[in-house]
Design a protein around this motif. Structure first.
Motif, PDB file in Angstrom:
ATOM      1  N   THR A 210       0.785  -1.379   0.319  1.00  0.00           N
ATOM      2  CA  THR A 210       0.207   0.215   0.237  1.00  0.00           C
ATOM      3  C   THR A 210       0.996   1.294   0.092  1.00  0.00           C
ATOM      4  N   ASP A 211       2.539   1.198  -0.320  1.00  0.00           N
ATOM      5  CA  ASP A 211       2.692   3.076   0.054  1.00  0.00           C
ATOM      6  C   ASP A 211       2.676   3.433  -1.727  1.00  0.00           C
ATOM      7  N   PRO A 212       3.432   4.308  -1.485  1.00  0.00           N
ATOM      8  CA  PRO A 212       2.653   5.559  -2.076  1.00  0.00           C
ATOM      9  C   PRO A 212       3.594   5.352  -3.454  1.00  0.00           C
ATOM     10  N   ASP A 213       5.037   4.515  -3.514  1.00  0.00           N
ATOM     11  CA  ASP A 213       6.229   4.394  -4.566  1.00  0.00           C
ATOM     12  C   ASP A 213       4.899   2.871  -5.079  1.00  0.00           C
ATOM     13  N   LEU A 214       5.161   3.535  -6.056  1.00  0.00           N
ATOM     14  CA  LEU A 214       4.724   2.443  -7.283  1.00  0.00           C
ATOM     15  C   LEU A 214       5.942   0.637  -7.718  1.00  0.00           C
ATOM     16  N   TRP A 215       7.477   1.695  -7.340  1.00  0.00           N
ATOM     17  CA  TRP A 215       8.032   0.181  -6.966  1.00  0.00           C
ATOM     18  C   TRP A 215       7.790  -0.375  -6.235  1.00  0.00           C
ATOM     19  N   ARG A 216       7.821  -0.502  -5.239  1.00  0.00           N
ATOM     20  CA  ARG A 216       7.226  -0.719  -3.187  1.00  0.00           C
ATOM     21  C   ARG A 216       6.388  -1.729  -3.610  1.00  0.00           C
ATOM     22  N   ARG A 217       4.968  -1.470  -4.427  1.00  0.00           N
ATOM     23  CA  ARG A 217       3.905  -2.218  -4.276  1.00  0.00           C
ATOM     24  C   ARG A 217       4.338  -3.251  -5.614  1.00  0.00           C
ATOM     25  N   ARG A 218       5.072  -3.099  -6.838  1.00  0.00           N
ATOM     26  CA  ARG A 218       5.436  -3.978  -7.619  1.00  0.00           C
ATOM     27  C   ARG A 218       6.139  -5.595  -6.738  1.00  0.00           C
ATOM     28  N   THR A 219       7.079  -4.309  -6.385  1.00  0.00           N
ATOM     29  CA  THR A 219       7.690  -5.874  -5.369  1.00  0.00           C
ATOM     30  C   THR A 219       6.805  -6.898  -4.947  1.00  0.00           C
ATOM     31  N   SER A 220       6.004  -6.172  -3.600  1.00  0.00           N
ATOM     32  CA  SER A 220       5.322  -6.929  -2.813  1.00  0.00           C
ATOM     33  C   SER A 220       4.317  -8.114  -3.670  1.00  0.00           C
ATOM     34  N   VAL A 221       3.893  -7.456  -4.973  1.00  0.00           N
ATOM     35  CA  VAL A 221       3.206  -8.645  -5.576  1.00  0.00           C
ATOM     36  C   VAL A 221       3.752  -9.258  -5.967  1.00  0.00           C
ATOM     37  N   ILE A 222       5.678  -8.827  -6.941  1.00  0.00           N
ATOM     38  CA  ILE A 222       5.993 -10.349  -8.303  1.00  0.00           C
ATOM     39  C   ILE A 222       7.143 -11.230  -6.564  1.00  0.00           C
ATOM     40  N   CYS A 223       7.300 -10.277  -5.443  1.00  0.00           N
ATOM     41  CA  CYS A 223       8.375 -10.922  -4.806  1.00  0.00           C
ATOM     42  C   CYS A 223       7.962 -13.141  -4.397  1.00  0.00           C
ATOM     43  N   GLN A 224       7.078 -13.249  -4.656  1.00  0.00           N
ATOM     44  CA  GLN A 224       6.960 -14.491  -4.641  1.00  0.00           C
ATOM     45  C   GLN A 224       6.633 -15.452  -6.031  1.00  0.00           C
ATOM     46  N   LEU A 225       7.667 -15.003  -7.084  1.00  0.00           N
ATOM     47  CA  LEU A 225       7.644 -15.570  -8.701  1.00  0.00           C
ATOM     48  C   LEU A 225       7.925 -16.644  -8.303  1.00  0.00           C
ATOM     49  N   GLY A 226       9.238 -17.113  -7.267  1.00  0.00           N
ATOM     50  CA  GLY A 226       9.904 -17.912  -7.437  1.00  0.00           C
ATOM     51  C   GLY A 226       9.252 -19.409  -6.332  1.00  0.00           C
ATOM     52  N   SER A 227       8.111 -19.042  -5.555  1.00  0.00           N
ATOM     53  CA  SER A 227       7.849 -19.540  -4.178  1.00  0.00           C
ATOM     54  C   SER A 227       7.966 -21.297  -4.819  1.00  0.00           C
ATOM     55  N   LYS A 228       6.440 -21.234  -5.699  1.00  0.00           N
ATOM     56  CA  LYS A 228       5.928 -22.458  -6.035  1.00  0.00           C
ATOM     57  C   LYS A 228       4.968 -23.370  -5.004  1.00  0.00           C
ATOM     58  N   GLU A 229       5.510 -23.811  -4.246  1.00  0.00           N
ATOM     59  CA  GLU A 229       4.811 -24.668  -3.089  1.00  0.00           C
ATOM     60  C   GLU A 229       4.128 -24.088  -2.161  1.00  0.00           C
TER      61      GLU A 229
END
Length: 235
Positions: free
Chosen positions: A153-172
């Motif tokens: 919920t940060d005003p910074d776009l790139w912090r928000r994108r990070t929160s969304v995509i940080c689990q790309l490699g997490s699988k199960e």
């Protein structure tokens, strides 16, 4: 900004060798096209990724850094003082080198946050989000999950994108509660990088849990067409 201690002799030697190596590999004919493709205000040297990786292997072997403070200071100095984009790529490569894997901890989040916010473009942010922040999240959920919720919920776009995509490699190991939260609080954002990131995160998780992703998409009719298209690409 993340505080760092003064540079050690080893750090100074590494920085000099990195800049000299990039200068030697520079191809001024390629540089304008690389800068144009990346839409970068910072110029390029014209060093292709395979050549940079070879250079990094040599640099990392010849200039070891003996402690976490020296390593972190070297990453940040190379990043902050960069005149060419490839210097920042080397800084990112150094931050993820296997020799320093034992130093990866939540204490590094301020450094990665600085790289995310000041890098402010997908070539930097996506690597840091998925290959630095993501592993920290999986290894230290109690400490990193609250940070990702704040970034969502940060005003910074790139912090928000990070929160969304940080689990790309997490699988199960994906935390579906966190993924749901980070998407839901951003679902109305019209920015391309947020909408694309939401779709990418869902598409990647669909490789592991396609039924979950299908149910999520069906339950969220306000997902943008881009997010929906990306999420269901392989379903």
């Amino acid at each position: 900004m993340t505080d760092t201690r003064p540079l050690t002799t080893a750090s100074t030697a590494f920085l000099a060798a990195a800049r000299a190596g990039l200068t030697e590999l520079a191809d001024p004919r390629k540089a304008p096209d690389m800068q144009r493709y990346m839409k970068s205000e910072m110029p390029f040297r014209g060093v292709a990724s395979p050549e940079r990786r070879v250079l990094c292997r040599r640099l990392f072997a010849e200039h070891p850094l003996s402690d976490v403070d020296s390593w972190r200071a070297t990453v940040l100095s190379l990043w902050r003082d960069a005149e060419y984009r490839e210097e920042r790529y080397v800084a990112m490569d150094l931050s993820g080198d296997r020799r320093y894997a034992r130093w990866q901890s939540p204490d590094l989040l301020p450094m990665y946050e600085e790289l995310i916010v000041t890098g402010a473009w997908w070539d930097f942010v996506d690597e840091i989000a998925s290959r630095r922040v993501g592993p920290l999240l999986r290894a230290h959920r109690d400490m990193v999950t609250p940070v990702m919720r704040r970034w969502a919920t940060d005003p910074d776009l790139w912090r928000r994108r990070t929160s969304v995509i940080c689990q790309l490699g997490s699988k199960e190991d994906t935390d579906t509660d966190l993924l749901t939260y980070c998407i839901e609080v951003n679902v109305g954002d019209r920015d391309f990088f947020i909408r694309k990131g939401i779709g990418w995160a869902l598409r990647q998780f669909a490789r592991t849990e396609p039924a979950w992703v299908r149910a999520f998409v069906d339950a969220h009719p306000t997902l943008s067409p881009l997010s929906r298209k990306e999420a269901t690409k392989h379903l």
